[in-house]
Structures are given as C-alpha cells and as structure tokens.
Design an enzyme around this catalytic site. Structure first.
Site, PDB file in Angstrom:
ATOM      1  N   GLU A 143      90.184 -12.222 -37.167  1.00  0.00           N
ATOM      2  CA  GLU A 143      89.050 -11.988 -38.060  1.00  0.00           C
ATOM      3  C   GLU A 143      88.846 -10.497 -38.286  1.00  0.00           C
ATOM      4  O   GLU A 143      88.858  -9.709 -37.339  1.00  0.00           O
ATOM      5  CB  GLU A 143      87.774 -12.579 -37.445  1.00  0.00           C
ATOM      6  CG  GLU A 143      86.529 -12.340 -38.274  1.00  0.00           C
ATOM      7  CD  GLU A 143      85.253 -12.835 -37.605  1.00  0.00           C
ATOM      8  OE1 GLU A 143      84.245 -12.995 -38.307  1.00  0.00           O
ATOM      9  OE2 GLU A 143      85.281 -13.052 -36.374  1.00  0.00           O
ATOM     10  N   GLU A 240      77.615 -19.293 -38.831  1.00  0.00           N
ATOM     11  CA  GLU A 240      77.491 -18.176 -37.889  1.00  0.00           C
ATOM     12  C   GLU A 240      76.504 -17.163 -38.472  1.00  0.00           C
ATOM     13  O   GLU A 240      76.893 -16.097 -38.957  1.00  0.00           O
ATOM     14  CB  GLU A 240      78.853 -17.520 -37.622  1.00  0.00           C
ATOM     15  CG  GLU A 240      78.803 -16.572 -36.433  1.00  0.00           C
ATOM     16  CD  GLU A 240      80.032 -15.672 -36.348  1.00  0.00           C
ATOM     17  OE1 GLU A 240      80.632 -15.604 -35.264  1.00  0.00           O
ATOM     18  OE2 GLU A 240      80.372 -15.027 -37.356  1.00  0.00           O
TER      19      GLU A 240
END
Length: 264
Positions: A143, A240
């Site tokens: 990520e 998230e």
C-alpha cells in the site's frame, strides 16, 4: 460480488476489541479486517469470528513499538530484515490459522540516515523472501501511504508500488488501493484505478481530507464505485475510516444509492 468489510482498528472503537466482531455482524458486515491481531491468541480471534459468523479478510504485518525504527512496519527499513522476517512469519501464522487469504505488507519509514534507493532495495529483497515463504493460498498486498500524513514511508507513491509489484510477475503479490491515500497524493482517482486494475487485490475507503466515512468530504464516490465495477473489481472493500460521529451513526452511506450506485 463487491462487499464492504469492517476494519476493526478504525470502526467500533467505542467497544472493547473482542466485542467489535458481534457489533459488526449486527450491522450487516459479513467480513472484517484486522490491522493488529497480535495482542490476542489466534484461537481467541477464531472464536470471535466464528461466533459472529464473519470472514477475516486480511491482517497487516506487525508494526514495532511506537518510536522504534519499525513502528510503521519493517519491509522497507534497511537493517531491519530480521524483524521483518519474524513479523511476516507471525502474520502468516495468523492468516493461515484464521482463514485470511490476504496479508498487507507494511513498508515502514525510510530512516533519516538512509536513502529511498536503499529502502527500495530492501523492499524488493523482503518481498522476494516473503513470496518464497508463503503458502500458495496467501496473497500479499502493498500500500502507498500519502506523503502529507507520513512523509517518509518507503511506499509513498502509488505508481512506485505498482512498479514494485510488476517486477515480480507473481499473481500472489498485488496492490492495496486505498482511495483516501490516493486522493491525498495526487487525486485523479478514476484514471489511477484504471491503471492499477490488473494489480489491485484489495480496496479500502475513507473520504478526504478528514478521513471520515464516504460522503463527508471531496471524493465523488459514485464515480469511484462505478469505475471499480467497470474494471471488474469483485473483491472486498475495507471500511478504514474514522467515523465522524460514532460508528453506527455513520454507516448509512452504505445504502445511499447516490454515493455507491449499485454496489452493496
């Protein structure tokens, strides 16, 4: 079919950790992701998952103690290769035991006395090692974290993360496309989603700039979800985000057709 899962680091923080599973299930989630399960034995988490009839979607590799060189992960921290390998083995054990098929490999911060080139070389070596020590059922995801929130992350650019993935030509390695981080580090979400499509293994959502739930900021979510559908994305989407006014109060966006179109 695309479906939302609850990130239990960010959602239901009003509750003790082990109570968050049942709360997520009660609100209609069928999957969860856990950034840091390591304070609990795998059997304890497995019991919580089973009782709530939830799927575990992903775990992160461990982060070190606050203030340590590996506080944000270890994969791209020169000199911390042993810490990365120990942490990856632990993440792998949890993932296999709990049925998660995805491990988010945390890159960590580039030390102030080391170059980004050194960090990139460390990342490549650690990813190669992790792939060679993974069960075939496990996928690894990397990520890119935006430079505004964290200026020295080893993966701080989406295109760099994609290039890293492409070097390996291994379908067990891909991108965790975080819409919030992509927006904060250049925007142009629709074109970047299209470019990253072959490598995307997971998507996470939060609005920008305050990282609250979708619909609270500047992102055109219906366009984002329509593009995900167009590129054929059919995996979980992780929630998230920091709820603006409590987890349950902020869940209505999931049923707002003006925001999500035909996505569940």
């Amino acid at each position: 079919m695309i479906e939302f899962d609850a990130n239990l680091k960010w959602l239901y923080t009003e509750l003790p950790f082990l109570d968050r599973f049942a709360a997520a299930a009660a609100d209609g989630f069928r999957g969860v992701e856990i950034a840091d399960p390591y304070g609990y034995e795998p059997q304890t988490i497995r019991k919580a998952l089973s009782s709530a009839r939830l799927v575990l979607v992903l775990v992160n590799t461990p982060a070190g103690a606050p203030g340590s060189p590996t506080a944000n992960g270890a994969a791209g921290v020169p000199g911390e290769e042993a810490a990365f390998r120990d942490g990856f083995r632990r993440a792998h054990e949890y993932a296999v035991t709990l049925g998660a098929s995805l491990i988010h490999v945390m890159a960590g911060l580039v030390p102030v006395d080391r170059t980004r080139r050194a960090a990139a070389a460390t990342l490549a070596r650690n990813i190669e090692w992790a792939l060679s020590h993974s069960d075939p059922s496990i996928t690894l995801a990397v990520e890119a974290i935006n430079r505004v929130d964290q200026p020295r992350m080893a993966w701080d650019d989406l295109e760099h993360a994609i290039e890293t993935v492409e070097l390996f030509e291994d379908d067990r390695l891909g991108i965790l496309f975080d819409v919030y981080h992509a927006q904060r580090s250049g925007g142009n979400l629709l074109e970047r989603l299209h470019a990253a499509a072959p490598q995307i293994k997971h998507v996470q959502v939060a609005d920008s700039p305050l990282r609250h739930e979708p619909g609270t900021g500047e992102i055109s979510w219906k366009a984002v979800f329509e593009r995900l559908d167009r590129i054929g994305y059919d995996r979980w989407i992780g929630c998230e985000y920091q709820p603006a006014a409590g987890t349950v109060a902020g869940l209505g966006w999931r049923n707002n057709v003006d925001l999500i179109g035909g996505i569940r």
